[in-house]
Design a protein around this motif. Structure first.
Motif, PDB file in Angstrom:
ATOM      1  N   TRP A  36       2.284 -52.309  18.355  1.00 21.76           N
ATOM      2  CA  TRP A  36       1.505 -52.201  19.594  1.00 21.76           C
ATOM      3  C   TRP A  36       0.901 -53.518  20.061  1.00 21.76           C
ATOM      4  O   TRP A  36       0.445 -54.334  19.260  1.00 21.76           O
ATOM      5  N   ARG A  37       0.876 -53.672  21.382  1.00 19.70           N
ATOM      6  CA  ARG A  37       0.089 -54.696  22.049  1.00 19.70           C
ATOM      7  C   ARG A  37      -0.942 -53.981  22.920  1.00 19.70           C
ATOM      8  O   ARG A  37      -0.664 -52.922  23.465  1.00 19.70           O
ATOM      9  N   PRO A  38      -2.137 -54.573  23.106  1.00 15.83           N
ATOM     10  CA  PRO A  38      -3.077 -53.969  24.046  1.00 15.83           C
ATOM     11  C   PRO A  38      -2.508 -54.047  25.462  1.00 15.83           C
ATOM     12  O   PRO A  38      -1.657 -54.902  25.742  1.00 15.83           O
ATOM     13  N   PHE A  44       7.377 -50.069  30.560  1.00 21.53           N
ATOM     14  CA  PHE A  44       8.665 -50.674  30.924  1.00 21.53           C
ATOM     15  C   PHE A  44       8.481 -51.819  31.915  1.00 21.53           C
ATOM     16  O   PHE A  44       7.760 -51.703  32.898  1.00 21.53           O
ATOM     17  N   TYR A  45       9.201 -52.919  31.644  1.00 24.26           N
ATOM     18  CA  TYR A  45       9.241 -54.073  32.537  1.00 24.26           C
ATOM     19  C   TYR A  45      10.526 -54.003  33.350  1.00 24.26           C
ATOM     20  O   TYR A  45      11.606 -53.809  32.774  1.00 24.26           O
ATOM     21  N   SER A  46      10.414 -54.213  34.670  1.00 22.08           N
ATOM     22  CA  SER A  46      11.628 -54.235  35.479  1.00 22.08           C
ATOM     23  C   SER A  46      12.553 -55.356  34.983  1.00 22.08           C
ATOM     24  O   SER A  46      12.088 -56.378  34.470  1.00 22.08           O
ATOM     25  N   LEU A  87      -1.831 -57.819  31.516  1.00 19.99           N
ATOM     26  CA  LEU A  87      -1.165 -58.391  32.693  1.00 19.99           C
ATOM     27  C   LEU A  87      -0.674 -59.769  32.291  1.00 19.99           C
ATOM     28  O   LEU A  87      -1.386 -60.501  31.606  1.00 19.99           O
ATOM     29  N   HIS A  88       0.538 -60.127  32.704  1.00 19.96           N
ATOM     30  CA  HIS A  88       1.037 -61.493  32.491  1.00 19.96           C
ATOM     31  C   HIS A  88       0.861 -62.290  33.779  1.00 19.96           C
ATOM     32  O   HIS A  88       1.136 -61.771  34.864  1.00 19.96           O
ATOM     33  N   LEU A  89       0.451 -63.544  33.632  1.00 17.74           N
ATOM     34  CA  LEU A  89       0.244 -64.391  34.813  1.00 17.74           C
ATOM     35  C   LEU A  89       0.721 -65.813  34.586  1.00 17.74           C
ATOM     36  O   LEU A  89       0.613 -66.326  33.460  1.00 17.74           O
TER      37      LEU A  89
END
Ligand code: MBD
Ligand code: FE
Length: 285
Positions: free
Chosen positions: A220-222, A165-167, A225-227
């Motif tokens: 599915w995605r592995p 889950f993403y805030s 981290l997003h940057l």
């Protein structure tokens, strides 16, 4: 609110949140009528060629029409486009600019600008539940192409929790959970304490999920981290980092992995995982 709204992040709820966020900044560009016409003609003729090649039936046409209506109504336009199309846009723009620094990857639908600033050595905002996951200490330096540290660099980091889950796109999470704008030190260095994200299923109980089901695919995605990395006078990069040996690296539903973007953290004696990754930024175009 119903139980379902509060208990899980439905495709409908997270999709509408992503659509609303996208709409807050109305986008425009100065594409000429000639260029617009050339692109539209090519899109439509490619579509026509595919329809003829597969002899698409009227029922199939109507199913697609209904599905497009559903994608809009469920708020899944950002989700579907970012999963299935954005990687081509990222690829062509990377190649055209011939960037030599750290590779980019797609932004995806869950970036939120202006995450609160954190100092160069920091711990990401996380819940007590998140704190039970495997800690990950991620450190490194933002440099120019020659490896010189860059003053004034920032690293925006956002990622999902262990439940995927993403805030701001799932219920019951603090607004900026696992999101931050890390202000690097004068040499571009950072040391960020966070947690290992888990492999991630894109929301698939709506039209994007039906689409995947229709061809027998998986959502599915592995783990990632997003940057977004920025420094004065340099090209900002949007990218993602993945984990060596992780599931779905070879068949990411969003086709967004690159071999240069894989971390291989080492477990420390203290039970935390440690990894270093540096970002090299190209000069501003
Ligand atoms: C994600 O977390 C993501 O990274 C992408 C590309 C699509 C949906 C959810
Ligand atoms: Fe993501």
């Amino acid at each position: 609110m119903t139980d379902t709204d509060t208990a899980v992040a439905t495709a409908h709820a997270s999709g509408n949140a992503a659509t609303d966020k996208f709409k807050t900044a109305r986008v425009s560009c100065d594409t000429s009528p000639e260029r617009a016409g050339a692109i539209y003609r090519d899109v439509l003729s490619a579509l026509g060629e595919i329809i003829h090649r597969h002899e698409v039936t009227y029922d199939e046409y109507r199913v697609v029409k209904q599905w497009i209506i559903d994608v809009g109504e469920y708020g899944e336009v950002p989700l579907w486009l970012d999963v299935f199309v954005e990687h081509e846009i990222e690829d062509v723009n990377y190649s055209r600019n011939a960037l030599a620094g750290t590779k980019g990857s797609i932004e995806g639908p869950y970036y939120v600008a202006n995450a609160p600033e954190l100092p160069s050595t920091c711990t990401m905002p996380m819940t007590e539940k998140d704190a039970q996951a495997t800690p990950l200490v991620f450190s490194g330096q933002v440099t120019d192409l020659a490896g010189n540290g860059l003053a004034g660099a920032t690293v925006e980091l956002w990622h999902a929790d262990e439940d995927g889950f993403y805030s701001q796109f799932a219920p019951n999470l603090p607004e900026w959970n696992l999101r931050g704008t890390i202000v690097c030190d004068d040499e571009g260095r950072y040391e960020i304490a966070t947690i290992q994200p888990a492999p991630y299923q894109i929301p698939h109980d709506g039209p994007t999920g039906w689409f995947i089901e229709s061809y027998g695919g998986h959502p599915w995605r592995p783990a990632h981290l997003h940057l977004m990395v920025k420094a004065p006078g340099k090209e900002a990069i949007t990218t993602q980092l993945y984990f060596a040996g992780g599931q779905w690296l070879e068949n990411d539903v969003a086709t967004a992995t690159k071999p240069e973007l894989i971390l291989d953290p080492k477990a420390g004696d203290d039970g935390k995982n440690y990894v270093t990754y540096n970002f090299a930024l190209d000069p501003e175009a």
